[in-house]
Design an enzyme around this catalytic site. Structure first.
Site, short mmCIF file in Angstrom:
data_model
loop_
_atom_site.label_atom_id
_atom_site.label_comp_id
_atom_site.label_asym_id
_atom_site.label_seq_id
_atom_site.Cartn_x
_atom_site.Cartn_y
_atom_site.Cartn_z
N CYS A 99 -16.58 11.33 -3.16
CA CYS A 99 -15.20 10.00 -3.31
C CYS A 99 -15.33 9.69 -4.50
O CYS A 99 -15.27 9.57 -5.78
CB CYS A 99 -15.83 8.44 -2.75
SG CYS A 99 -15.00 6.81 -2.79
N ASP A 106 -26.75 21.00 -15.25
CA ASP A 106 -27.35 19.78 -13.57
C ASP A 106 -28.70 20.83 -13.08
O ASP A 106 -28.87 20.98 -11.89
CB ASP A 106 -26.22 19.98 -12.20
CG ASP A 106 -25.49 18.81 -11.68
OD1 ASP A 106 -26.46 17.58 -12.86
OD2 ASP A 106 -24.63 18.26 -11.03
N CYS A 130 -13.33 -0.47 -21.65
CA CYS A 130 -13.11 -0.65 -20.14
C CYS A 130 -12.20 -1.80 -20.26
O CYS A 130 -11.97 -2.90 -19.68
CB CYS A 130 -13.96 -1.06 -19.33
SG CYS A 130 -14.87 0.51 -18.77
N CYS A 156 -13.26 4.90 -7.14
CA CYS A 156 -13.84 4.67 -8.50
C CYS A 156 -12.94 5.21 -9.53
O CYS A 156 -12.95 3.82 -10.68
CB CYS A 156 -14.97 3.59 -8.84
SG CYS A 156 -15.95 5.13 -8.83
N CYS A 198 -8.86 3.73 -11.59
CA CYS A 198 -9.15 3.22 -12.95
C CYS A 198 -7.71 3.95 -14.57
O CYS A 198 -7.46 4.81 -13.84
CB CYS A 198 -10.06 4.74 -13.72
SG CYS A 198 -10.44 4.36 -14.85
N CYS A 217 -12.35 -0.73 -10.96
CA CYS A 217 -13.72 -0.16 -10.50
C CYS A 217 -14.24 -0.91 -8.73
O CYS A 217 -14.62 0.35 -8.22
CB CYS A 217 -14.20 0.98 -11.19
SG CYS A 217 -14.92 0.30 -12.00
#
Ligand code: SF4
Ligand code: SF4
Length: 338
Positions: free
Chosen positions: A238, A131, A185, A241, A245, A191
């Site tokens: 948060c 990052d 998926c 989502c 899963c 999600c």
């Protein structure tokens, strides 16, 4: 010894696993995959006020601007805590942040790997990115076979789900590339349906302006009322989502090394105590005043009238944003606002 691709790869994997990384993948350097989609996302202003993303577009497009002569991008995945992130009062903190800051942990591990490789005689140029440089890491992770990008925008795979940190080592060594894994998926849309703010406009398409992670981590102003109303217990970040899963499974395996902070605790703790407990975690990014802003917003949405004395103190404090947030919460809890 010049870097023989096969030997180097084997040594790299051994060392990475020794350092606790669960997966290592390699992608050939170039323009990151799906870059036009990323540019379109920026063009539509779906990154909200994250101006650094505008500024870093040229570097993201061409990793050679970060490391001249780069040939390979090594992507490493490291599991992070996946236990229940709720404090005693239910305030929830994103799982990834409940341990020593991954920026410093992963950087140290990557440096150890590189030092060991050099001691073994391998010679190559490298740059570690945790990052810390503009790298489209999810796109590279998918290309390097770490996992696929789920409809929630996270990189995931069948063994680790999505509860892992990512980092990259850019290198001029020529390494064999891995193949991307198939997207799995399928017809699942859990999600998209579970997001409390409908921030996922379409599979993998995030509207940052609606995302709770954006508001509680990236955005430094007062959290607007319609977002505060939908915090759903989240104090920092948060994970909704990801929690829904099916690839994240029901059984947590890795406990956090820090207890998530409760609201009363955050609103009354002194800065020395805060630093002692959280200065070396990713929560330090928000700082104590940012966390108090979040605490005030969450107190508003959860109707915590018991916190009014602490909120009044915060409202009178010198932190412009946190006190403005606290004033609104105070007014709301006292019924002075509709
Ligand atoms: S992090 Fe939360 S708010 Fe953001 S897209 Fe996921 S569920 Fe929605
Ligand atoms: S919840 Fe379903 S659609 Fe969303 S990322 Fe997981 S598997 Fe994919």
């Amino acid at each position: 010894m010049l870097a023989d691709p096969t030997t180097l790869r084997r040594a790299l994997e051994d060392l990475a696993h020794e350092q606790g990384f669960s997966r290592v993948g390699v992608a050939r350097a170039g323009i990151p995959p799906r870059f036009e989609l990323f540019e379109d996302w920026i063009g539509r202003r779906l990154h909200a006020q994250q101006a650094y993303l505008d500024r870093s577009l040229p570097l993201r497009r061409d990793p050679a601007l970060l490391l001249p002569g780069v040939r390979s991008i090594i992507v490493l995945a490291h599991p992070h805590p996946d236990g229940d992130p709720a404090a005693s009062d239910g305030a929830r903190t994103a799982r990834y942040a409940l341990s020593e800051d991954y920026h410093r942990v992963l950087r140290k591990k990557c440096r150890t790997i590189l030092e060991r490789l050099r001691r073994e005689g391998f010679r190559f140029a490298s740059r570690v990115c945790v990052d810390s440089a503009p790298v489209n890491e999810r796109a590279w992770a998918a290309l390097a076979g770490i996992g696929w990008i789920g409809k929630n925008g996270m990189v995931m795979n069948e063994t680790d789900g999505s509860y892992f940190w990512l980092c990259e080592i850019l290198t001029d060594a020529r390494l064999a590339s891995d193949a991307p894994v198939a997207e799995r998926c399928g017809s699942c849309v859990r999600c998209l349906q579970a997001c409390p703010t409908q921030a996922l406009l379409a599979p993998g398409l995030l509207d940052s302006e609606r995302c709770l992670s954006y508001w509680t981590i990236e955005q430094r102003g007062v959290i607007p009322e319609d977002m505060a109303d939908r915090l759903n217990g989240w104090l920092f970040g948060c994970d909704i989502c990801q929690e829904v899963c099916p690839y994240n499974g029901p059984a947590p395996a890795r406990e956090a090394s820090r207890n998530p902070p409760a609201l009363a605790d955050l609103l009354s703790t002194g800065s020395a105590s805060w630093k002692r407990r959280f200065a070396d975690t990713a929560l330090s990014r928000a700082g104590l005043s940012g966390m108090r802003r979040n605490a005030a917003a969450l107190a508003e949405s959860s109707g915590r009238r018991d916190l009014l004395p602490q909120l009044r103190r915060l409202a009178r404090s010198g932190h412009a944003v946190a006190s403005a947030q606290a004033r609104r919460t105070e007014a709301k809890l006292q019924g002075r606002m509709p």
